[in-house]
Write an enzyme that holds these catalytic residues in place. Structure first.
Site, PDB file in Angstrom:
ATOM      1  N   SER A  38       0.811  -1.212   0.000  1.00 29.10           N
ATOM      2  CA  SER A  38       0.000   0.000   0.000  1.00 29.10           C
ATOM      3  C   SER A  38       0.848   1.267   0.000  1.00 29.10           C
ATOM      4  O   SER A  38       0.598   2.192   0.755  1.00 29.10           O
ATOM      5  CB  SER A  38      -0.928  -0.007   1.224  1.00 29.10           C
ATOM      6  OG  SER A  38      -1.926   0.969   1.127  1.00 29.10           O
ATOM      7  N   CYS A  42       3.136   7.307  -6.662  1.00 25.41           N
ATOM      8  CA  CYS A  42       3.197   8.653  -7.222  1.00 25.41           C
ATOM      9  C   CYS A  42       4.043   9.603  -6.375  1.00 25.41           C
ATOM     10  O   CYS A  42       4.428  10.673  -6.838  1.00 25.41           O
ATOM     11  CB  CYS A  42       1.788   9.215  -7.378  1.00 25.41           C
ATOM     12  SG  CYS A  42       0.731   8.195  -8.435  1.00 25.41           S
ATOM     13  N   PRO A 276     -11.984 -19.433 -14.228  1.00 26.85           N
ATOM     14  CA  PRO A 276     -12.984 -19.320 -13.163  1.00 26.85           C
ATOM     15  C   PRO A 276     -12.353 -18.917 -11.833  1.00 26.85           C
ATOM     16  O   PRO A 276     -11.258 -19.374 -11.486  1.00 26.85           O
ATOM     17  CB  PRO A 276     -13.571 -20.742 -13.073  1.00 26.85           C
ATOM     18  CG  PRO A 276     -13.258 -21.371 -14.387  1.00 26.85           C
ATOM     19  CD  PRO A 276     -11.966 -20.780 -14.846  1.00 26.85           C
ATOM     20  N   ALA A 280      -8.654  -9.888 -11.777  1.00 24.43           N
ATOM     21  CA  ALA A 280      -7.424  -9.104 -11.951  1.00 24.43           C
ATOM     22  C   ALA A 280      -7.750  -7.620 -11.974  1.00 24.43           C
ATOM     23  O   ALA A 280      -8.832  -7.206 -12.413  1.00 24.43           O
ATOM     24  CB  ALA A 280      -6.690  -9.506 -13.226  1.00 24.43           C
ATOM     25  N   GLY A 282      -5.772  -3.359 -11.905  1.00 18.61           N
ATOM     26  CA  GLY A 282      -4.610  -2.493 -11.894  1.00 18.61           C
ATOM     27  C   GLY A 282      -3.876  -2.399 -13.217  1.00 18.61           C
ATOM     28  O   GLY A 282      -4.429  -2.637 -14.291  1.00 18.61           O
ATOM     29  N   LYS A 434     -18.120  34.018 -15.546  1.00 23.03           N
ATOM     30  CA  LYS A 434     -18.138  33.084 -16.672  1.00 23.03           C
ATOM     31  C   LYS A 434     -16.918  32.178 -16.509  1.00 23.03           C
ATOM     32  O   LYS A 434     -15.809  32.528 -16.908  1.00 23.03           O
ATOM     33  CB  LYS A 434     -18.082  33.829 -18.005  1.00 23.03           C
ATOM     34  CG  LYS A 434     -19.272  34.733 -18.274  1.00 23.03           C
ATOM     35  CD  LYS A 434     -19.074  35.513 -19.567  1.00 23.03           C
ATOM     36  CE  LYS A 434     -20.236  36.469 -19.820  1.00 23.03           C
ATOM     37  NZ  LYS A 434     -20.014  37.283 -21.050  1.00 23.03           N
TER      38      LYS A 434
END
Length: 563
Positions: A38, A42, A276, A280, A282, A434
């Site tokens: 985990s 980034c 079966p 999956a 990512g 705007k």
């Protein structure tokens, strides 16, 4: 129910936590090859650049915290070596002890992610050539910098990792060069919009060597020579390969699962593979692009987390579906922000779509409130239907806000003309009455009604200079004297009504100004007086930025270095 998960980062960790929230009795084990779960992929470049100083901030959870909160077994330094779909077992190796064992499952989730693309080039494995994907990679680079104090770096590749790392190495005081074969950074952007990113990189001292082919690496003089096709080598103290990622799917391939683009795992909208009880998620999976419906690879954290949640829902008896990836992303480029969503004009045309665009340069907030800066926005839509397809924005404040509004609009299936109707928050420090998104909608609505007719950058070289059309620049005299397109006559917009006799009525008029607003007003004056007039999309500011960038790239390609 016994659930095994291969990979403990975005998709795998999300699936594990969601399954526990839905099923308190499920037996859940996650096998992670690295020593971390985990973690924030980034954030890795920002740790190298010391924007993030505590290495613990890179890991959102630890195996211990995950077990304490969710009673999920996180087995780090455990590599899954084989999948046996017929027996519903996997083979696992403990990388610390060497022990090998098999584990049975009721449901199996594959979230192996992607690995840095490693070209088969001489010298790829030498000590001073790095890749950046895992926490361990980050620590390796960080330690090398600490011990050796390198003064220069070459980054092979100009995508997200390349740009983020370039900025962070530059902040450490290094001379940084980005080299790659394509002639633009950041392929999610069109080349014209990428020119603003190039300018920001150059402004901060990053050398861009675009249009150059890397052919290998050699250790030399205590550093690395980057070998280039038909050119002299570039020398640096270190090199980082950042040319993209490849789905890490050798396990799926060996197990006989159906594979797609670049060996990615084929899944349906429930994230089920061809075997079966195997799911999956990512960076390893092939998805449908939300806008085009075509198969795609989109390696972003947001989709991976959503896919992990969908898998958990379906394992626990639900029926959640993944609607596709839209490619929404944002990146910090020194002081600038660049963001995109949907598809760009280039890829829309490749997909066979008949498209048009509007380009505008609005302020980030009300012009009378201090601190506002110009952003450049490009919105892509389908002709005839006015289906909203994509958008790109580069600028400073407020870019992320606008791209998220446009991303939500695309997901909602809005027409581009309907952007004018969005009721968006306004206060002088944040926006204008705007909003830029509304302004894009006004422009596209004008196109749909015939009030606005455009000409584009690609038309410049094809405009006749034989007098059969009128080329008109409606900026002020001083603006015009500081730079203009050859062949364009200058009549400031505020003088246009009084000087209409200088423009022949039976010829189409192609009008330009600095940003596109005054030239639009000019076309309305002309149309109201019986002329046929076309407005240049983006204005001279846009034209000048793109043409200067093209000139620099071509010069750099010719002489082997950026100017």
């Amino acid at each position: 129910m016994k659930v095994l998960i291969v990979g403990g980062v975005a998709g795998g960790a999300t699936a594990a936590a969601r399954i526990r929230r839905l099923d308190e009795n499920a037996e859940i084990t996650v096998f992670e090859r690295s020593g971390y779960i985990s973690y924030a992929n980034c954030g890795l470049p920002y740790y190298i650049g010391e924007m993030i100083t505590d290495p613990e901030d890179l890991t959102l959870q630890t195996p211990e915290s995950f077990f304490a909160r969710f009673r999920i077994n996180m087995k780090v330094h455990h590599e899954v070596t084989e999948i046996h779909p017929d027996q519903k077992t996997i083979s696992v190796k403990n990388l610390e002890t060497g022990e090998e064992f098999e584990e049975a499952y009721d449901k199996l989730i594959l979230s192996p992610g992607a690995k840095p693309t490693q070209p088969r080039l001489p010298g790829v494995g030498i000590e001073k050539v790095f890749t950046l994907r895992t926490v361990e990679d980050t620590f390796h680079i960080k330690e090398y910098i600490r011990r050796n104090q390198p003064k220069s770096a070459v980054l092979a590749g100009g995508g997200f990792i390349g740009l983020e790392l370039a900025e962070n190495l530059k902040e450490l005081g290094m001379d940084v060069t980005i080299v790659q074969r394509p002639k633009q950074l950041m392929n999610p952007f069109d080349a014209d919009m990428a020119s603003f990113i190039h300018s920001e990189m150059r402004k901060h001292g990053v050398t861009l060597a675009l249009g150059h082919t890397v052919e290998g690496f050699e250790e030399k003089d205590g550093g690395v020579d980057v070998l280039l096709k038909d050119e002299m080598p570039m020398h640096a103290d270190m090199v980082v390969l950042a040319i993209g990622v490849t789905p890490d799917t050798h396990l799926a391939e060996a197990a006989g699962l159906e594979l797609g683009i670049k060996g990615s795992i084929v899944v349906n909208d429930r994230m089920e593979t061809s075997a079966p009880d195997i799911f999956a998620a990512g960076d390893a999976v092939q998805v449908k692009h939300y806008v085009t419906g075509q198969n795609a690879l989109i390696s972003l954290a947001g989709p991976a987390n959503k896919q992990g949640r969908i898998i958990a829902d379906n394992i626990c008896g639900g029926d959640s579906r993944y609607s596709g990836s839209q490619g929404s992303s944002v990146i910090k480029v020194f002081d600038m922000t660049a963001a995109t969503t949907g598809i760009n004009e280039t890829n829309a045309r490749k997909a066979g779509l008949d498209v048009d665009t509007v380009i505008l340069s609005p302020m980030s907030h009300a012009g009378y409130y201090p601190g506002g800066k110009v952003m450049t926005m490009k919105v892509v839509f389908e002709k005839e239907t006015y289906r909203l397809l994509g958008a790109q924005i580069v600028g400073y404040g407020g870019v992320d806000k606008r791209i998220d509004v446009l991303a939500a609009s695309i997901h909602a299936g809005m027409k581009a003309t309907e952007l004018k109707d969005l009721d968006l928050a306004y206060a002088p420090p944040y926006s204008s009455a705007k909003d830029p998104v509304n302004m894009a909608g006004f422009m596209i609505d004008n196109i749909s009604k015939g009030t606005l007719k455009q000409w584009h950058l690609e038309d410049v070289d094809f405009l006749p200079r034989d007098g059969s059309v009128t080329l008109l620049d409606v900026r002020t005299t001083s603006e015009y004297s500081n730079g203009h397109i050859e062949g364009f006559k200058n009549i400031p917009v505020d003088e246009l009504r009084e000087r209409l006799d200088e423009i022949e009525k039976d010829k189409p008029v192609y009008v330009i100004c600095q940003s596109g607003l005054r030239s639009y007003i000019g076309t309305r004056i002309l149309e109201g007086n019986g002329y046929k007039a076309y407005n240049f999309s983006g204005g001279f500011r846009f034209y000048d930025a793109v043409m200067n960038d093209r000139c620099l790239i071509e010069t750099a390609t010719a002489c082997g270095m950026d100017q």
